[in-house]
Design an enzyme around this catalytic site. Structure first.
Site, PDB file in Angstrom:
ATOM      1  N   LYS A   1       0.773  -1.131   0.045  1.00 25.42           N
ATOM      2  CA  LYS A   1       0.066   0.067   0.039  1.00 25.42           C
ATOM      3  C   LYS A   1       0.965   1.201   0.140  1.00 25.42           C
ATOM      4  CE  LYS A   1      -2.920   2.825   2.929  1.00 25.42           C
ATOM      5  NZ  LYS A   1      -3.681   2.870   4.080  1.00 25.42           N
TER       6      LYS A   1
ATOM      7  N   GLY B   1      -8.213   8.713   9.864  1.00 25.07           N
ATOM      8  CA  GLY B   1      -8.570   9.180  11.173  1.00 25.07           C
ATOM      9  C   GLY B   1      -9.665  10.097  11.748  1.00 25.07           C
TER      10      GLY B   1
ATOM     11  N   ASN C   1      -9.392   1.577   9.651  1.00 21.16           N
ATOM     12  CA  ASN C   1      -8.548   1.304  10.952  1.00 21.16           C
ATOM     13  C   ASN C   1      -9.128   1.854  12.070  1.00 21.16           C
ATOM     14  OD1 ASN C   1      -6.560   0.674  12.861  1.00 21.16           O
ATOM     15  ND2 ASN C   1      -4.780   1.130  11.476  1.00 21.16           N
TER      16      ASN C   1
ATOM     17  N   ALA D   1      -9.780   5.415   4.169  1.00 23.29           N
ATOM     18  CA  ALA D   1      -9.831   6.500   5.178  1.00 23.29           C
ATOM     19  C   ALA D   1     -11.117   7.337   5.096  1.00 23.29           C
ATOM     20  CB  ALA D   1      -8.589   7.599   4.638  1.00 23.29           C
ATOM     21  N   GLY D   2     -11.588   7.576   6.393  1.00 24.27           N
ATOM     22  CA  GLY D   2     -12.922   8.504   6.486  1.00 24.27           C
ATOM     23  C   GLY D   2     -14.104   7.546   7.308  1.00 24.27           C
TER      24      GLY D   2
END
Lengths: 262, 69
Positions: free
Chosen positions: A104, A165, A213, A191-192
């Site tokens: 990634k 995050g 995450n 993300a988000g």
């Protein structure tokens, strides 16, 4: 009767996955909690970071002792790298540590947004692909940059739904739809996502998979949220396959208007 | 060889005897299967640990996988 496909798999770089949820392994309270949450998420691919070994505590437990790379496909990232050179160095080390070439790539701009630096990302992607890596790339929801990354040979395009995050959810549904339409390789929202409904929305738009995450690691109960995310991704995927009803202005009664008693 | 000073993960370290990468990792106490080593910005393949002699001024990075997003 179940009209959904019996095996609804997706593949990247020749590997086939059943789960459409990819999870990070960062920000957990402990390696035990990491392992429990990842198991509950049903994820088959996990992102990992590459960092210096702590020389003063060489016997400390390592991620691999808790998240078995024989069971989960490790996706090493380039978090913290700000140049193409750093990204290539980091992922060469990752390849040596784990023997994988699926990676990634993320090259970020400065805080507070940590927005993808697309100029540096394109440069790093080119260098990594030249070095034999298969690159899943974190990117802006910029159709021009995303197309360039795809044309370079990136194996997955991974736009953000909101800053890393932030947990703000999918802030760019229209742009993601444009990207989904133009992209021939897997497209993951990376993300988000903040909660289960966000993951479902991403999947309903037609994303191949969702990468998250913090939404699990920073939930009050990460293991329960991991399960929620698993179900949300499945629900969103099924809703996408089922094709939602058209939106209409105004009501349409669900019960017949005939046969009413007088 | 005499004394050699190398840098490992940014920390200076003095070697008193001729040492290979394998020897250094054993001295530190690391599980060879879980780390990767870079010497002067070049990867040292695991297969070369036992035959790669460290020299004065070498800069090593020893890394592993940790949690990340």
């Amino acid at each position: 009767m179940d009209s959904a496909p019996v095996t609804d798999t997706w593949s990247v770089a020749g590997r086939v996955f059943t789960s459409r949820l990819v999870v990070g392994t960062g920000k957990y309270k402990s390696l035990e909690e990491t392992a429990a949450a990842i198991a509950a998420s049903g994820a088959e691919m996990v992102t990992v970071a590459v960092r210096r070994v702590n020389l003063s505590d060489p016997g400390a437990p390592m991620l691999q002792d808790f998240v078995d790379p024989k069971i989960y496909t490790y996706l090493p990232n380039t978090a913290g790298c700000h140049t193409a050179k750093d990204a290539v160095r980091t992922l060469r080390l990752a390849r040596e540590a784990g023997g994988w070439n699926l990676v990634k790539l993320e090259v970020l701009g400065p805080p507070p947004h940590l927005y993808p630096d697309m100029m540096a990302t394109l440069e790093a992607a080119e260098a990594l692909i030249r070095d034999g890596f298969e690159v899943m790339v974190y990117c802006a929801d910029d159709p021009v940059a995303a197309k360039r990354l795809e044309d370079l040979g990136c194996v997955a395009i991974m736009p953000l739904g909101a800053p890393i995050g932030s947990g703000l959810g999918i802030q760019n549904a229209a742009m993601l739809s444009l990207l989904i339409d133009q992209t021939k390789v897997p497209l993951l929202v990376d993300a988000g996502v903040g909660t289960a409904s966000d993951a479902a929305i991403a999947m309903e738009l037609g994303c191949t998979a969702v990468l998250l995450n913090s939404a699990i690691a920073h939930a009050g109960d990460p293991v329960t949220m991991a399960r929620a995310m698993k179900l949300a991704v499945e629900a969103g995927r099924l809703a996408f396959l089922a094709k939602r009803m058209p939106r209409r202005m105004g009501a349409d009664p669900s019960s017949p208007l005939t046969g009413l008693i007088r | 060889m005499g004394e050699a000073t190398i840098t490992v993960n940014g920390q200076a370290r003095t070697l008193h005897d001729a040492t290979t990468v394998a020897g250094l990792l054993a001295t530190i106490g690391l599980d060879l299967r879980k780390v990767a080593v870079e010497r002067n910005e070049e990867i040292v393949p695991k297969s070369a640990y036992a035959i790669t002699m460290l020299a004065d001024g070498d800069a090593l990075e020893i890394v592993h996988f940790i949690g990340g997003g």
